[in-house]
Structures are given as structure tokens and as C-alpha cells.
Design a protein around this motif. Sequence first.
Motif, short mmCIF file in Angstrom:
data_model
loop_
_atom_site.label_atom_id
_atom_site.label_comp_id
_atom_site.label_asym_id
_atom_site.label_seq_id
_atom_site.Cartn_x
_atom_site.Cartn_y
_atom_site.Cartn_z
N ASN A 137 -9.66 69.01 42.62
CA ASN A 137 -9.25 67.64 42.26
C ASN A 137 -9.51 66.60 43.34
O ASN A 137 -9.64 65.43 43.05
CB ASN A 137 -7.78 67.62 41.88
CG ASN A 137 -7.56 68.30 40.54
OD1 ASN A 137 -8.22 67.97 39.58
ND2 ASN A 137 -6.67 69.27 40.52
N ARG A 138 -9.56 67.04 44.57
CA ARG A 138 -9.72 66.05 45.64
C ARG A 138 -11.12 65.96 46.21
O ARG A 138 -11.40 65.13 47.05
CB ARG A 138 -8.74 66.39 46.78
CG ARG A 138 -7.31 66.29 46.30
CD ARG A 138 -6.42 65.80 47.38
NE ARG A 138 -5.08 65.63 46.88
CZ ARG A 138 -4.01 65.67 47.63
NH1 ARG A 138 -4.11 65.92 48.92
NH2 ARG A 138 -2.82 65.47 47.11
N GLU A 163 -25.32 77.03 50.80
CA GLU A 163 -24.81 75.75 51.33
C GLU A 163 -24.28 74.86 50.22
O GLU A 163 -24.91 74.71 49.18
CB GLU A 163 -25.93 75.01 52.06
CG GLU A 163 -26.05 75.46 53.49
CD GLU A 163 -27.10 74.69 54.24
OE1 GLU A 163 -27.34 73.51 53.93
OE2 GLU A 163 -27.71 75.29 55.13
N ILE A 164 -23.13 74.26 50.49
CA ILE A 164 -22.60 73.30 49.53
C ILE A 164 -22.20 72.03 50.28
O ILE A 164 -21.93 72.08 51.48
CB ILE A 164 -21.35 73.85 48.78
CG1 ILE A 164 -20.35 74.46 49.77
CG2 ILE A 164 -21.71 74.83 47.71
CD1 ILE A 164 -19.01 74.75 49.15
N GLU A 165 -22.20 70.94 49.54
CA GLU A 165 -21.77 69.68 50.14
C GLU A 165 -20.45 69.31 49.47
O GLU A 165 -20.35 69.33 48.24
CB GLU A 165 -22.83 68.64 49.81
CG GLU A 165 -22.81 67.44 50.71
CD GLU A 165 -23.97 66.53 50.33
OE1 GLU A 165 -25.10 66.75 50.80
OE2 GLU A 165 -23.73 65.61 49.53
N ILE A 166 -19.45 69.03 50.27
CA ILE A 166 -18.14 68.68 49.70
C ILE A 166 -17.79 67.28 50.15
O ILE A 166 -17.83 66.97 51.34
CB ILE A 166 -17.06 69.66 50.21
CG1 ILE A 166 -17.44 71.10 49.87
CG2 ILE A 166 -15.71 69.34 49.59
CD1 ILE A 166 -16.50 72.13 50.42
N GLU A 167 -17.45 66.45 49.18
CA GLU A 167 -17.11 65.05 49.51
C GLU A 167 -15.75 64.70 48.96
O GLU A 167 -15.46 65.06 47.80
CB GLU A 167 -18.13 64.14 48.84
CG GLU A 167 -18.98 63.37 49.81
CD GLU A 167 -19.89 62.43 49.05
OE1 GLU A 167 -19.39 61.47 48.45
OE2 GLU A 167 -21.10 62.73 49.05
N PRO A 168 -14.91 64.01 49.73
CA PRO A 168 -13.61 63.62 49.18
C PRO A 168 -13.79 62.69 47.99
O PRO A 168 -14.68 61.83 48.01
CB PRO A 168 -12.91 62.89 50.33
CG PRO A 168 -13.73 63.18 51.54
CD PRO A 168 -15.11 63.54 51.10
N LYS A 169 -12.99 62.88 46.95
CA LYS A 169 -13.06 61.99 45.78
C LYS A 169 -12.27 60.74 46.11
O LYS A 169 -11.23 60.82 46.76
CB LYS A 169 -12.41 62.65 44.57
CG LYS A 169 -13.29 63.61 43.84
CD LYS A 169 -12.58 64.08 42.57
CE LYS A 169 -13.34 65.18 41.91
NZ LYS A 169 -12.62 65.84 40.83
#
Length: 172
Positions: A137-138, A163-169
Motif C-alpha cells: 500500500n505504501r 532487481e526491483i525498483e520501489i518508490e513511495p506512493k
Amino acid sequence: MVEKYGTAEQEKIVRSKTLGELLTWNDLASMKYTWRVALESLRIMSPVFISFRRVVKDFEYEGYLIPKGWQVAWSACMTHMNECIFPDPSKFEPRHFKKAAFLPPYSFVALGGGHRICPGYEFARLETLITIHYLVNRFTWKLCCQNISFSRDPMPTFKYGLEIEIEPKIPD
Ligand code: HEM
């Protein structure tokens, strides 16, 4: 092809809350699909994929005599890949746990089984559900690599990493 798995269950919980309101016991109990996703991940990638037991009395298994005093290994990764228990076992499919209560005993052993079953089982379940809730959710997740081929040694190991890219929502 990378399949997408639904986050509807998690989004519904978020919509039912005011900003900053914490998860409740009922929210966790309602995360049925999320728990199936977690069980399926543990089935395919069991952190404890092998463990040992000492034989306390002679017994015969499929024509082999296993003598008292021997050490035998039970293997989560082999059991979890048995297609008689989990059809199409190489496929990531949360539906494998749709009718978890009807699985034969000791067929899902990522958390052990019998007298020495993991005493942290329920705690691990709560931690897992809460972590998934906030991660889904975030943050937005993006898979960065094209080649996701993997081999087994015996657990799945990605040839080129994953590899993954994680970005805050940004909250609405
Ligand atoms: C997803 C998370 C976890 C997994 C996959 C896991 C897996 C396992 C497995 C497979 C065993 C049985 C090993 C065997 O029978 O040889 C075990 C035992 C154990 N686990 Fe966990 N565990 C997890 C989380 C936890 C947590 C959160 C705790 C404590 C808060 C915990 C504490 C223990 C203890 C103390 C044992 C030994 C029990 C005994 O030998 O009687 N585990 N765990």
C-alpha cells in the motif's frame, strides 16, 4: 511472462481506514488472499528447506529398512514440488492454498510439522501480513530486469538477480 497478483484485498482495507489508523485483528483475519500468496512464496522458497530427525526405532519405507539411530533428512523443497499434492508445482499459484484445510498432513512443511513445528508460526503469520500490507500500500513496485530465468540449487536462484525498483506512493 510475469503475472500480476491482485492487491484488491489490501486496497479494500486501506479504503476502510482513516489516515494513520492502524490495522486491527479483524483486518489481519480478512487477509485471506494475502496469506495464500505468502504460503505460496514459502512453498516455492522455503527458508528452512531441509532439516533432520533421528530415527528412534527401525522402520521400513518403500522396501528400505531405516535402522534406529540413523539420521534422516526431511526436505521441504522436495515435498513442495510433489505434483500429487500441488498440481503444476513449479508455477507460482496462490490457489494451491485455496483449500489448505484439505491438503494431506505434512504436505506443507515450510514451518516444520509435528511436535517440533515452528512455535513462531502465528507470530510469523502476523509479521508477514503486516509487512505485505505496508509494502503493497505504501510503495509501487517495478521489476527492473527482463531476464528472470532461474535455476534450482535446490531453491530457486535467479541467474541475473531480481532487481526491483520501489518508490513511495504519494498519499491522495
Ligand atoms: C516465515 C518465518 C519462519 C519460518 C519459515 C520458520 C521455519 C521453521 C521451521 C521449518 C522449523 C522446524 C525445524 C525442524 O523441525 O527441524 C522452525 C522451528 C523453530 N522456529 Fe521457526 N520459522 C519462522 C519464524 C519463526 C519465528 C518468528 C520464531 C520466533 C519468534 C521462530 C522460532 C522457532 C523455534 C524456537 C523453533 C524450534 C522449535 C523446536 O525445535 O521445538 N520461528 N521454524
